[in-house]
Design an enzyme around this catalytic site. Structure first.
Site, PDB file in Angstrom:
ATOM      1  N   ASP A   1      68.139   7.982 -17.892  1.00 30.46           N
ATOM      2  CA  ASP A   1      66.689   7.733 -17.857  1.00 30.46           C
ATOM      3  C   ASP A   1      66.034   7.870 -19.235  1.00 30.46           C
ATOM      4  O   ASP A   1      65.281   7.015 -19.658  1.00 30.46           O
ATOM      5  CB  ASP A   1      65.981   8.599 -16.794  1.00 30.46           C
ATOM      6  CG  ASP A   1      66.128  10.096 -16.991  1.00 30.46           C
ATOM      7  OD1 ASP A   1      66.981  10.519 -17.794  1.00 30.46           O
ATOM      8  OD2 ASP A   1      65.389  10.842 -16.329  1.00 30.46           O
TER       9      ASP A   1
ATOM     10  N   ASP B   1      62.268  10.979 -11.535  1.00 29.52           N
ATOM     11  CA  ASP B   1      61.972  11.836 -10.393  1.00 29.52           C
ATOM     12  C   ASP B   1      60.610  11.502  -9.783  1.00 29.52           C
ATOM     13  O   ASP B   1      60.439  11.508  -8.568  1.00 29.52           O
ATOM     14  CB  ASP B   1      61.971  13.312 -10.819  1.00 29.52           C
ATOM     15  CG  ASP B   1      63.289  13.724 -11.447  1.00 29.52           C
ATOM     16  OD1 ASP B   1      64.244  12.930 -11.401  1.00 29.52           O
ATOM     17  OD2 ASP B   1      63.350  14.840 -11.996  1.00 29.52           O
TER      18      ASP B   1
HETATM   19 MG    MG Z   1      62.777  19.400 -11.751  1.00 34.46          MG
END
Ligand code: MG
Ligand code: ADP
Length: 392
Positions: free
Chosen positions: A49, A185
């Site tokens: 990422d 995330d």
């Molecule tokens: Mg975390």
């Protein structure tokens, strides 16, 4: 009713109703809204990422819930059942990098990031409950940031596109919590869809849902919590990021995403070459995983997962003994593939297991841990689920 930490919902799964009851007992008033944000599992694409690469996460069926109401005095008051239930009151105007400590950095950081971006949110009372284990690589921190972002924008009636919210939640975690995290995330938690993974190009932000129907394929994704804990804030994660930056700089490219052929890596010294090789091959594995899913061949993910693990262990050097044993034991007992998840040095392993072999695979991992005199691992079935939402 007492506003303590030991009301309903202390253990087991969280429910919005229990969290709302806790809010009422704290504030003697009904909440104005309830929001949830899930943790995530990254199927494949590890340490790609922050290298402008590709990732393939999905939202988990485990949530962090925020119950809230506005307050007019410019104060953000937060409590979390998992943090003991005591109130932390923060003046919004005083929130800045380095000024908040502990878990409250996440909600405080989100308020700060939203306000810094000119989004008009104000004070709030927020009560938090969650059934996401912390520090297990399931991104409880992103769930906390995303649920808070939805709650604050919802309470103040401002519409912010989800991709912008993801970027702001990331800024919060980076600047106020001090964690050098990527965008994955937050995107997984905010953009996830049931029975789908999310192909995310971290260079452009482009994303696409890819079908991941596990049940019809007779497969399970098992998260094996190895019980060892990571700390992203420790030096080793930052060191890997720096190594990738140095490798890109030496190659004269903006990021390792630009590496498309292994021969491109010839000019790098040994360690940096290995780090860059992992990133380049891992991007290729994400592409291969997406092709397999599009072809409806989910079990073809298995060898890709195991190859990802070997690369994270040997080239990127972020695995840890319990993860290596969990991968070996599960794949030796029927799993079609397995790999460590997350930043490394602790956390969980993801194993793709035929339903018929699940019990055997769990038992094999537990037995291997017992052989090493390690604490028993814990297991969680990961179901690709809906992204964050407002519940009430
Ligand atoms: Mg975390
Ligand atoms: P992960 O995101 O993999 O779970 P992190 O170390 O990034 O691990 O984030 C864990 C941190 O997030 C905790 O130490 C805490 O500060 C915060 N956090 C997560 N869930 C909660 C919760 N339910 N209540 C309070 N803080 C939480």
């Amino acid at each position: 009713m007492e506003c303590g930490a030991d009301g309903p919902g202390v253990s087991g799964r969280v429910t919005a109703g229990q969290a709302a009851d806790w809010f009422r007992s704290c504030y003697q008033a009904p909440p104005a809204g309830i929001w949830r944000a899930p943790g995530r599992v990254n199927l494949i694409g590890e340490h790609t990422d922050y290298n402008d690469g590709l990732v393939l996460p999905f939202a988990l069926d485990r949530d962090l819930i925020v119950v809230g109401s506005r307050r007019a005095d410019g104060v953000l008051e937060v409590r979390s059942r998992q943090a003991g239930g005591a109130a932390r009151a923060l003046k919004l105007a005083a929130i800045a990098p380095g000024r908040v400590s502990g878990w409250a950095t996440y909600p405080a950081g989100v308020a700060w990031a939203l306000r810094s971006a000119g989004i008009a949110v104000g004070g709030a009372n927020l009560v938090i409950d969650s059934d996401l284990p912390q520090g297990a690589g399931l991104s409880s921190s992103a769930a906390l940031a995303c649920a808070t972002a939805l709650a604050l924008t919802g309470l103040y009636g401002v519409a912010v596109p989800r991709t912008d919210l993801a970027a702001l939640a990331r800024t919060a975690e980076q600047e106020i919590a001090g964690v050098p995290c990527g965008i994955m995330d937050f995107c997984a938690s905010l953009l996830g869809q049931p029975d789908h993974a999310l192909l995310l190009d971290c260079a452009s932000g482009a994303h696409e849902a890819v079908r991941l129907p596990l049940d019809p394929a007779g497969l399970r994704l098992l998260v094996i919590d190895t019980g060892t804990r990571h700390a992203l804030a420790d030096g080793r994660y930052a060191q890997r990021r720096q190594e990738c930056e140095r490798a890109a700089h030496t190659l004269g490219v903006r990021s390792l995403r630009a590496v498309t052929r292994e021969s491109d890596l010839a000019g790098l010294p040994g360690t940096l070459r290995a780090r860059a090789r992992h990133v380049a091959r891992e991007n290729d594995r994400v592409r291969a995983a997406v092709l397999a899913l599009r072809a409806g061949a989910i079990s073809e993910l298995g060898p890709l997962l195991t190859a990802s693990h070997a690369s994270l262990r040997d080239d990127f050097a972020v695995s840890w003994p319990q993860a290596d044993i969990a991968v070996a034991a599960s794949t030796g007992a029927g799993a079609v593939g397995a790999r460590m998840m997350g930043g490394g040095f602790g956390g969980s392993v993801l194993a793709l297991v035929p339903l018929a072999d699940e019990t055997t695979a769990r038992a094999a991992v537990a037995a291997a841990f017992a052989d090493h005199a390690w604490a028993a691992p814990s297991f969680l079935v990961a179901r690709p689920s809906a992204g964050a939402s407002r519940l009430a």
